[in-house]
Enzyme design. Structure first.
Site, PDB file in Angstrom:
ATOM      1  CG  ASP A  73      84.140 -18.067 120.253  1.00 15.72           C
ATOM      2  OD1 ASP A  73      83.552 -17.275 120.037  1.00 15.72           O
ATOM      3  OD2 ASP A  73      83.529 -19.289 119.817  1.00 15.72           O
ATOM      4  CG  LEU A  74      85.819 -11.717 121.501  1.00 19.21           C
ATOM      5  CD1 LEU A  74      86.136 -10.455 120.878  1.00 19.21           C
ATOM      6  CD2 LEU A  74      85.807 -11.524 123.022  1.00 19.21           C
TER       7      LEU A  74
END
Lengths: 393, 393
Positions: free
Chosen positions: B339-340
């Protein structure tokens, strides 16, 4: 007598300090015609360059430093002793430093379409320049330029000094693209290549991502398809782009440290809760810095730099392995584990491909909270690997 | 007689099949006056809601699902058997699924200022709604709304059904903020809380980052300070925002897989090399999807959702520990390693704080190439941890 000794000691200290400061001069290089990689001709190309250290007799001690997206050829030193800041890699380049100017002649060149075109120390040719054919700024009539074109301009500057080989080419980020391109396009020239926080190609992710840097400019009503040189520049769009670029180059840890300082950031700030038109302190901080920086930059130039990066694949062909196989240089890839912009997979993949091709390649992954900027602002902590690489024969 | 039996069998089959497909109906809930967390009154608030499964006699089997930024209350099932797509968490919610509608009464409510206001199945009140005092759309006169306000509207919907407790509240992303806020603001209601790809607060990094989603809209000349309801909507700005949101929710691995498919992406595509006005295929792909999605959305609503997220800190006070200490629910945090957007540190930090406060908390870090969207599109692969959490007593 004691007074004289003290004065002498102080003067010596000042002199040493001035020397340590590397006072530098921006110089200009011009070409009547420059043919781009895409086959277009640009007349009267002029770019700035600067150098640190002395060129030796056989011109074998040259290190070319290639600059990053928002940067220019001011890699080290100061123009005047009272300049507030030194060049961006001053911690890396200087007498006795990792790139030792007592040994090397270090040179750097402003890119075409350099972003800081209104900075009095930047000399560049780009869409904001006067088109000799029309007497007006090019705007979007300026040809698309590529990383190869930046390299070819640098090559012309070097050749004008009688230089025919590079002890090393070293660059961060977009500068790393140029460094890799040098090693691929002119393998006979390049003995060592150092890619810092870089990439050997703009993959689909990166090309798509870079577009978000262009979009705010194109949305600004002042942009007018790039024809704004007789009216107001699209500074809001440019500032919005710079806000995103700044954040992409940093990390949560950095921003949260800024927020926990004097700003005393809180999600629950009263003014953005009361009024949709107001912003949080951390947004105001980011915006005010971007607006300040935007004043020395040109919005169209940013679009051209985005495009140059989007178009980059080492060798500018369609086969990265074929391109990398041309490299004769010994290579070093320095990547930052916290980098969110050109994540470590870029350097790791290229290093792995080079090893598979039996090339001499090294990979260093550095830690730290600065993200992409570990390779610029944070370079002092990571200089040792570059020093060692340049000392190896 | 046989004919009757056959008909009965067929009807039973159809009914079962409809059940398996969870055919659902959007319903509406209205309030004459709603007071926001910031103390403003909104008249005639109407929101949509839908439910799956049956409410039991003592109303103890309720699971509230809170939706993400670009989503709405259509969490599962179809409105019509021939709908192309089911609700976003259909892999998680249904008969025999992790959130088992044979056991639970699952309910979801459209947020205030819901992004998809022009989607015929979304019912919401926001800046695009008519202000009863003026007979015109609110625009920026709509009060700032918060995650707490979304929770309070949901609470009113639940109370209108005689519900006074939640077996669980479960939500992804912005929905996770609502789920955590429920557990903090109404601890007596909430027995279990599942935060998927979420955060208990918008830290300085996140608040600054969310601003990049708002900026393109404000730059679009059609935006006109939010007063565009009598003219052209700022669809280019909205599409630019959605382009960035989509990329932030995904990963390099995903984009590079798209690029290596039929698109045959290459950095060295001829049209963007020849003309600065052209784009790479991967950019066109991202833009065309965003433009399509923008047609059912409202730009001002996006600004209000950005603000709601920027203002979020669990409990809406200034002390996260004090807020988390109010939680009585057993909690589960599901975060995605790739997850960015809301990186794993958000869930890890909150989970660690809860453990320090001697709360019953679990943390699951899931892998996968979808980044933030592991918690939405990729949820089927991670359903087991939620199933187990809901089965535990």
């Amino acid at each position: 007598m004691q007074m004289h000794r003290l004065l002498f000691a102080l003067l010596t200290l000042l002199a040493l300090s001035a020397n340590a400061q590397l006072l530098v001069t921006k110089q200009a290089f011009s070409m009547d015609n420059f043919e781009t990689f895409a086959g277009k001709t640009i007349k009267q190309v002029t770019v700035g360059w600067e150098s640190y250290g002395e060129l030796n007799a056989d011109k074998s001690n040259v290190i070319l430093v290639t600059h990053y997206f928002t940067g220019n050829s001011h890699a080290a030193g100061k123009y005047r002793a009272d300049d507030k800041a030194s060049g961006y890699w001053d911690a890396l380049i200087g007498p006795g430093k990792a790139i030792d100017t007592n040994r090397f002649f270090v040179i750097s060149v402003d890119s075409l379409a350099n972003l800081g075109v209104h900075d009095p120390y930047v000399i560049t040719t780009g869409p904001a320049s006067i088109n000799p054919d029309t007497g007006k700024p090019y705007g979007l009539d300026f040809p698309v330029v590529t990383i190869r074109d930046f390299v070819n301009v640098q090559k012309a500057v070097l050749e004008s000094l009688g230089i025919q080989q590079l002890f090393a080419v070293v660059g961060p980020s977009m500068g790393s693209m140029q460094a890799i391109e040098w090693a691929v396009a002119y393998p006979e020239w390049v003995q060592r290549m150092v890619s810092v926080i870089g990439s050997s190609q703009s993959d689909a992710w990166t090309t798509a991502y870079l577009e978000h840097w262009a979009t705010p400019i194109k949305l600004d009503a002042n942009w007018q398809q790039g024809n704004y040189y007789d009216s107001s520049a699209p500074l809001d769009g440019l500032a919005a782009s710079l806000m995103l670029i700044t954040q992409n180059a940093l990390t949560p840890a950095f921003f949260n440290q800024v927020g926990s300082g004097e700003m005393n950031y809180s999600a629950q700030e009263s003014s953005p809760l009361a009024d949709i038109r107001q912003s949080h302190s951390i947004v105001d901080w980011l915006r005010s810095r971007a607006k300040q920086r935007a004043t020395s930059m040109d919005a169209n130039h940013l679009l051209y730099l985005v495009r140059a990066c989007q178009l980059f694949i080492a060798g500018h062909g369609d086969n990265i392995e074929h391109a990398l196989n041309k490299i004769k240089a010994k290579t070093l890839f320095v990547t930052a584990s916290s980098d969110l912009l050109l994540m470590p997979y870029h350097a790791k993949d290229t290093h792995a491909q080079l090893e598979k091709l039996n090339k001499n390649s090294q990979l260093v992954v550095v830690d730290g909270d600065l993200g992409h900027l570990e390779g610029v602002v944070g370079i002092e902590r990571h200089a040792q690997s570059i020093r060692t690489f340049l000392q190896d024969q």
